[in-house]
Scaffold this motif. Structure first.
Motif, PDB file in Angstrom:
ATOM      1  N   ILE A   1      29.468  34.270  46.664  1.00  0.00           N
ATOM      2  CA  ILE A   1      30.097  35.359  45.936  1.00  0.00           C
ATOM      3  C   ILE A   1      31.271  34.754  45.174  1.00  0.00           C
ATOM      4  N   PRO A   2      31.189  34.757  43.860  1.00  0.00           N
ATOM      5  CA  PRO A   2      32.272  34.131  43.093  1.00  0.00           C
ATOM      6  C   PRO A   2      33.549  34.969  43.183  1.00  0.00           C
ATOM      7  N   PRO A   3      34.686  34.302  43.326  1.00  0.00           N
ATOM      8  CA  PRO A   3      35.942  35.063  43.334  1.00  0.00           C
ATOM      9  C   PRO A   3      36.238  35.597  41.939  1.00  0.00           C
ATOM     10  N   CYS A   4      37.034  36.628  41.898  1.00  0.00           N
ATOM     11  CA  CYS A   4      37.462  37.187  40.623  1.00  0.00           C
ATOM     12  C   CYS A   4      38.539  36.278  40.015  1.00  0.00           C
ATOM     13  N   VAL A   5      38.765  36.434  38.736  1.00  0.00           N
ATOM     14  CA  VAL A   5      39.839  35.718  38.057  1.00  0.00           C
ATOM     15  C   VAL A   5      41.064  36.628  38.077  1.00  0.00           C
ATOM     16  N   VAL A   6      42.118  36.184  38.736  1.00  0.00           N
ATOM     17  CA  VAL A   6      43.337  36.981  38.895  1.00  0.00           C
ATOM     18  C   VAL A   6      44.372  36.502  37.877  1.00  0.00           C
ATOM     19  N   ASN A   7      44.923  37.428  37.125  1.00  0.00           N
ATOM     20  CA  ASN A   7      45.986  37.152  36.154  1.00  0.00           C
ATOM     21  C   ASN A   7      45.580  36.067  35.152  1.00  0.00           C
ATOM     22  N   GLY A   8      44.306  36.064  34.773  1.00  0.00           N
ATOM     23  CA  GLY A   8      43.826  35.083  33.812  1.00  0.00           C
ATOM     24  C   GLY A   8      43.965  33.652  34.286  1.00  0.00           C
ATOM     25  N   ASP A   9      43.979  33.451  35.597  1.00  0.00           N
ATOM     26  CA  ASP A   9      44.180  32.127  36.209  1.00  0.00           C
ATOM     27  C   ASP A   9      45.522  31.501  35.828  1.00  0.00           C
ATOM     28  N   THR A  10      46.511  32.362  35.586  1.00  0.00           N
ATOM     29  CA  THR A  10      47.859  31.850  35.310  1.00  0.00           C
ATOM     30  C   THR A  10      48.796  32.250  36.442  1.00  0.00           C
TER      31      THR A  10
ATOM     32  N   VAL B   1      42.601  41.728  36.748  1.00  0.00           N
ATOM     33  CA  VAL B   1      41.596  41.067  37.574  1.00  0.00           C
ATOM     34  C   VAL B   1      40.249  41.208  36.861  1.00  0.00           C
ATOM     35  N   SER B   2      39.572  40.095  36.683  1.00  0.00           N
ATOM     36  CA  SER B   2      38.277  40.072  36.010  1.00  0.00           C
ATOM     37  C   SER B   2      37.239  39.506  36.972  1.00  0.00           C
ATOM     38  N   CYS B   3      36.147  40.246  37.166  1.00  0.00           N
ATOM     39  CA  CYS B   3      35.137  39.840  38.148  1.00  0.00           C
ATOM     40  C   CYS B   3      33.746  39.791  37.508  1.00  0.00           C
ATOM     41  N   THR B   4      32.992  38.738  37.795  1.00  0.00           N
ATOM     42  CA  THR B   4      31.598  38.685  37.351  1.00  0.00           C
ATOM     43  C   THR B   4      30.688  39.344  38.383  1.00  0.00           C
ATOM     44  N   TYR B   5      31.135  39.389  39.617  1.00  0.00           N
ATOM     45  CA  TYR B   5      30.414  40.072  40.699  1.00  0.00           C
ATOM     46  C   TYR B   5      31.343  41.148  41.222  1.00  0.00           C
ATOM     47  N   TYR B   6      30.909  42.404  41.150  1.00  0.00           N
ATOM     48  CA  TYR B   6      31.792  43.502  41.547  1.00  0.00           C
ATOM     49  C   TYR B   6      31.036  44.609  42.276  1.00  0.00           C
ATOM     50  N   SER B   7      30.171  44.189  43.168  1.00  0.00           N
ATOM     51  CA  SER B   7      29.416  45.130  43.982  1.00  0.00           C
ATOM     52  C   SER B   7      29.978  45.114  45.404  1.00  0.00           C
TER      53      SER B   7
ATOM     54  N   GLY C   1      36.842  35.608  56.273  1.00  0.00           N
ATOM     55  CA  GLY C   1      37.224  34.482  55.436  1.00  0.00           C
ATOM     56  C   GLY C   1      37.603  34.864  54.019  1.00  0.00           C
ATOM     57  N   TYR C   2      37.336  36.090  53.627  1.00  0.00           N
ATOM     58  CA  TYR C   2      37.642  36.560  52.275  1.00  0.00           C
ATOM     59  C   TYR C   2      38.936  37.352  52.204  1.00  0.00           C
ATOM     60  N   GLY C   3      39.580  37.563  53.323  1.00  0.00           N
ATOM     61  CA  GLY C   3      40.837  38.290  53.322  1.00  0.00           C
ATOM     62  C   GLY C   3      40.710  39.664  53.938  1.00  0.00           C
ATOM     63  N   TYR C   4      41.442  40.605  53.358  1.00  0.00           N
ATOM     64  CA  TYR C   4      41.539  41.961  53.898  1.00  0.00           C
ATOM     65  C   TYR C   4      41.193  42.971  52.814  1.00  0.00           C
ATOM     66  N   PRO C   5      40.669  44.138  53.217  1.00  0.00           N
ATOM     67  CA  PRO C   5      40.285  45.137  52.216  1.00  0.00           C
ATOM     68  C   PRO C   5      41.467  45.561  51.347  1.00  0.00           C
ATOM     69  N   LEU C   6      41.178  45.752  50.073  1.00  0.00           N
ATOM     70  CA  LEU C   6      42.183  46.308  49.167  1.00  0.00           C
ATOM     71  C   LEU C   6      42.194  47.819  49.374  1.00  0.00           C
ATOM     72  N   THR C   7      43.305  48.319  49.843  1.00  0.00           N
ATOM     73  CA  THR C   7      43.388  49.749  50.163  1.00  0.00           C
ATOM     74  C   THR C   7      44.424  50.486  49.327  1.00  0.00           C
TER      75      THR C   7
ATOM     76  N   THR D   1      48.826  31.375  47.421  1.00  0.00           N
ATOM     77  CA  THR D   1      47.703  31.555  46.501  1.00  0.00           C
ATOM     78  C   THR D   1      47.017  32.858  46.854  1.00  0.00           C
ATOM     79  N   MET D   2      46.458  33.506  45.835  1.00  0.00           N
ATOM     80  CA  MET D   2      45.809  34.795  46.044  1.00  0.00           C
ATOM     81  C   MET D   2      44.434  34.775  45.377  1.00  0.00           C
ATOM     82  N   SER D   3      43.452  35.292  46.077  1.00  0.00           N
ATOM     83  CA  SER D   3      42.124  35.455  45.485  1.00  0.00           C
ATOM     84  C   SER D   3      41.603  36.841  45.837  1.00  0.00           C
ATOM     85  N   ILE D   4      40.786  37.377  44.964  1.00  0.00           N
ATOM     86  CA  ILE D   4      40.171  38.683  45.172  1.00  0.00           C
ATOM     87  C   ILE D   4      38.665  38.495  45.010  1.00  0.00           C
ATOM     88  N   SER D   5      37.908  39.029  45.955  1.00  0.00           N
ATOM     89  CA  SER D   5      36.440  38.931  45.940  1.00  0.00           C
ATOM     90  C   SER D   5      35.851  40.258  46.381  1.00  0.00           C
TER      91      SER D   5
END
Length: 182
Positions: free
Chosen positions: A36-45, A72-78, A134-140, A176-180
């Motif tokens: 599952i590819p991670p999303c791009v957060v803040n344009g990777d900046t 946040v930009s995601c190619t996989y968002y299901s 391993g992916y973190g915690y739910p965004l609530t 570091t922060m990632s969103i998936s």
């Protein structure tokens, strides 16, 4: 002579026939990995939070809070969105408090607390680590555009003091922060 030719032909046919029927079964192994590819957060900046000048006596885990919204930009968002923040936790502090690089007496008592959404709300900590999956915690909280390619996430950072008195001096904290989606 004719008998010899017939015998040779039969022998040759037997060799050919046995060679074509004695083929071995060959196993085929096919491997791959689905991820599952991670999303791009803040344009990777870099995301920068500047608290500015702070009065040491007013640092209480509420004052000087800064909220920031990042694209946040995601190619996989299901599925459900998860956030993972990786950084060093301030020893003895809650699991959403980053350790700072403060020196002197501030080293063991000054951190930066992170929260999901706009504001300091202990019901919505931005917990450090990968969680059980391993992916973190739910965004609530602070998450808009769920299930779409383009979203936004709002987080709040606030200086956190754990007992003691703060001394004058600069500090910083990194993570570091990632969103998936899962």
């Amino acid at each position: 002579m004719k008998t010899r030719q017939i015998a040779s032909a039969l022998l040759l046919a037997g060799i050919l026939f046995s060679a074509t029927t004695a083929r071995a079964n060959i196993n085929i192994t096919i491997t791959s990995e689905i991820y599952i590819p991670p999303c791009v957060v803040n344009g990777d900046t870099l995301i920068t939070v500047d608290f500015g000048d702070m009065d040491a006596q007013k640092v209480d885990g509420q004052a000087y809070a800064k909220s920031i919204t990042v694209p946040v930009s995601c190619t996989y968002y299901s599925g459900a969105a998860y956030v993972r923040v990786t950084g060093s936790q301030l020893t003895g502090a809650p699991t959403n408090v980053l350790k700072t690089d403060a020196t002197g007496g501030n080293a063991d008592i000054l951190g930066v607390a992170l929260y999901q959404g706009n504001g300091v709300n202990s019901s919505f900590p931005l917990t450090l680590g990968g969680g059980s999956n391993g992916y973190g915690y739910p965004l609530t909280q602070g998450w808009t555009g769920n299930g779409t390619a383009s979203s936004q996430f709002t987080l709040t950072a606030v200086p956190y003091k754990q007992g003691g008195s703060l001394e004058a001096g600069a500090f910083s904290a990194t993570a570091t922060m990632s969103i998936s989606y899962l």
